[in-house]
Design an enzyme around this catalytic site. Structure first.
Site, mmCIF file in Angstrom:
data_model
loop_
_atom_site.group_PDB
_atom_site.id
_atom_site.type_symbol
_atom_site.label_atom_id
_atom_site.label_comp_id
_atom_site.label_asym_id
_atom_site.label_seq_id
_atom_site.Cartn_x
_atom_site.Cartn_y
_atom_site.Cartn_z
ATOM 1 N N ALA A 11 0.873 -1.177 0.000
ATOM 2 C CA ALA A 11 0.000 0.000 0.000
ATOM 3 C C ALA A 11 0.910 1.227 0.000
ATOM 4 C CB ALA A 11 -0.927 -0.017 1.203
ATOM 5 N N VAL A 74 1.417 -3.932 6.966
ATOM 6 C CA VAL A 74 0.096 -4.486 6.681
ATOM 7 C C VAL A 74 -0.877 -4.044 7.760
ATOM 8 C CG1 VAL A 74 1.082 -6.485 5.492
ATOM 9 C CG2 VAL A 74 0.602 -6.635 7.951
ATOM 10 N N SER A 128 5.253 7.477 11.718
ATOM 11 C CA SER A 128 4.315 8.579 11.542
ATOM 12 C C SER A 128 4.822 9.562 10.499
ATOM 13 C CB SER A 128 4.091 9.324 12.857
ATOM 14 O OG SER A 128 3.215 10.420 12.663
ATOM 15 N N LYS A 183 3.652 5.387 19.849
ATOM 16 C CA LYS A 183 2.946 5.769 18.623
ATOM 17 C C LYS A 183 1.458 5.959 18.893
ATOM 18 C CE LYS A 183 2.286 6.456 14.190
ATOM 19 N NZ LYS A 183 0.937 6.073 13.817
ATOM 20 N N HIS A 186 1.108 9.276 20.467
ATOM 21 C CA HIS A 186 1.260 10.250 19.380
ATOM 22 C C HIS A 186 -0.070 10.437 18.664
ATOM 23 C CE1 HIS A 186 1.626 10.971 15.040
ATOM 24 N NE2 HIS A 186 2.698 11.711 15.306
ATOM 25 N N ASN A 187 -0.729 9.334 18.319
ATOM 26 C CA ASN A 187 -1.987 9.437 17.588
ATOM 27 C C ASN A 187 -3.087 10.044 18.442
ATOM 28 O OD1 ASN A 187 -0.494 8.096 15.650
ATOM 29 N ND2 ASN A 187 -2.128 6.673 15.118
ATOM 30 N N GLU A 190 -2.539 13.607 18.335
ATOM 31 C CA GLU A 190 -2.979 14.021 16.987
ATOM 32 C C GLU A 190 -4.489 14.237 16.960
ATOM 33 O OE1 GLU A 190 -3.400 11.504 12.918
ATOM 34 O OE2 GLU A 190 -1.393 11.521 13.801
ATOM 35 N N ARG A 287 -15.581 13.015 17.791
ATOM 36 C CA ARG A 287 -15.734 12.318 16.510
ATOM 37 C C ARG A 287 -16.964 11.410 16.540
ATOM 38 N NH1 ARG A 287 -9.915 10.767 13.728
ATOM 39 N NH2 ARG A 287 -8.774 12.637 14.391
#
Length: 482
Positions: A11, A74, A128, A183, A186-187, A190, A287
């Protein structure tokens, strides 16, 4: 010549990481479960490079130098386990499997333990920066089996983003699932940053009735201040973008935000560890609320809801909004580092918080101007509990406090939802209040459930119970910490 590393998954992130590795002189073997994508890649984006293809896992393994290094790009979950299951019989002791996807950190810890027993090394690596970062320099956060790091370090540091001082935005995070945990945080930050910017946009658009051109100008100006960040920069680009009819593209986009789970995981882990991650959790709930589009439209009519436009000096409100956004953003990062600190103690990771800030200084989605100041704060005091008490950030929060309160108060007054900015302010108010009303909660718990309480005139850890009604007894419930 045997290749330096293999990458499974073609991808956009996988392809771009391969091209990035090739640019830095590493020979890469590319494999995809749908093997036609390998041929398409070699005939397309990888044409003229030193990238070689493999049409089976056996071919991939055979073309790698030892110790073999294989990076999975993946989808997280069972797909990772499926590839690990297929690779184990093909590999030799000392070979390395790297998961570069957004896996949940307990899965990474489990895989590290499993492969260690097989004589193999497993590394869970946060990556990232999106497709552009993968191609030209992402932030890389590896963790897992430390024995694998010497073999991976030259590759990862070469392809990572660099600070202005040419420091690689990459470094060993810690054992087990530490890399994927960092990570995940981090997200989560974000999520918070994106929601905060959307709230500032909402305030300018609906309360101040500013034009797209005016709002673009404001965001451009903000990139010249402490607010400078990748997300502010792209938001300015988005704000100024018009479709083929000259209509602002934002006006055409449905206001229902999607999510892939990392923000939710961050909130769940904060609850598990007892960390008040209020802003990031609110961004996830925002969200969720946005996805209820049809219900919201119906309720708007039922409540005759409208957002009152603001009168007065527009420039003064924009200046206040800048300070409110800056202060809230600091709280978002501060809460994220609080969560990492608690997790580091819980899992014995010994995280280097200044090092994490450096990893986020370039390449990643949350890169921003003050990450250098965060690094400085933790370099000065590695045991810093709350980023807001560092002198630099404390001075900003104090300076912004009046504007922050005005923006939050006015948004409530005019009916404009601002869940993250207001929750950030409430958090700081709570953190800086020496006596909170939790004494009432403890009394209530003791009244109905004999859960006990501590006293202000007794040492911490000594618990008491009161027979509030005169009909209870002396037996109390078991005390425990959440």
């Amino acid at each position: 010549m045997n290749a330096d590393i293999g990458v499974i998954g073609l991808a956009v992130m996988g392809q771009n990481l391969i091209l990035n590795m090739n640019d830095h002189g590493f020979k890469v073997v590319a494999y995809n479960r749908t093997t036609s994508k390998v041929d398409d890649f070699l005939a397309g984006a990888a044409k003229g490079t030193n990238v070689i293809g493999a049409h089976s896992l056996e071919q991939l393994v055979d073309r790698l130098a030892k110790p073999r290094k294989i990076m999975l790009m993946v989808r997280a979950g069972s797909v990772v386990d499926d590839f690990v299951d297929q690779l184990i019989p093909l590999l030799d002791a000392g070979d390395i499997i790297v998961d570069g996807g957004n896996s949940n950190f307990p899965d990474t810890s489990r895989r590290v333990e499993r492969l260690t027993k097989s004589g193999l090394h497993f590394v869970g690596t946060g990556v990232s920066g999106g497709e552009e970062g993968a191609r030209y320099g992402p932030s890389i956060m590896p963790g897992g089996d430390p024995a694998a790091w010497p073999a991976l370090q030259p590759i990862f540091e070469a392809i990572s983003a660099k600070t202005d001082d040419q420091e690689p935005c990459c470094g060993w995070v810690g054992n087990g699932g530490a890399g994927h945990f960092v990570k995940m945080v981090h997200n989560g930050i974000e999520y918070g940053d994106m929601q905060l910017i959307s709230e500032a946009y909402h305030f300018m658009n609906s309360a101040l009735k500013m034009s797209p051109e005016e709002m673009t100008g404001v965001l451009d100006d903000w990139t010249k201040t402490e607010l400078d960040s990748y997300l502010i920069q792209i938001s300015a680009d988005i704000m100024g973008y018009k479709d083929q009819h000259g209509v602002p593209m934002l006006d055409n986009i449905l206001d229902a935000a999607g999510q892939k789970g990392t923000g939710k995981w961050t909130g769940i882990n904060a609850l598990d560890l007892g960390v008040p991650l209020t802003l990031i959790s609110e961004s996830v709930f925002a969200r969720c609320l946005s996805s209820m589009k049809e219900e919201r439209v119906k309720a708007e009519g039922l409540f005759n809801k409208s957002i009152t436009s603001l009168e007065g000096d527009k420039a003064a409100w924009v200046a206040d909004l800048h300070d409110a956004l800056l202060a809230s953003k600091i709280i978002s990062y501060a809460q994220g580092f609080m969560l990492m600190r608690e997790a580091s103690q819980e899992h014995s990771w010994d995280l280097n918080y200044g090092g994490v800030a450096l990893m986020w200084r370039g390449g990643c989605i949350i890169r921003s101007a003050f990450l250098g100041n965060i690094r400085d704060a933790y370099s000065t005091d590695p045991a810093l509990n709350f980023l807001g008490t560092d002198p630099y950030f404390q001075s900003i929060l104090k300076r912004c406090m009046g504007a922050w309160r005005r923006v939050c108060a006015k948004s409530i007054e005019i009916g404009l939802p601002m869940p993250c900015m207001t929750s950030a302010l409430s958090f700081l108010d709570g953190y800086t209040t020496g006596r909170l009303p939790a004494n009432m909660i403890q009394a209530q718990r003791d009244y109905f459930g004999a859960h006990t309480y501590e006293r202000v005139d007794a040492p911490r850890g000594e618990f008491f119970h009161t027979d509030w009604t005169g009909q209870g007894g002396d037996v109390s419930s078991t005390s425990y910490d959440v």
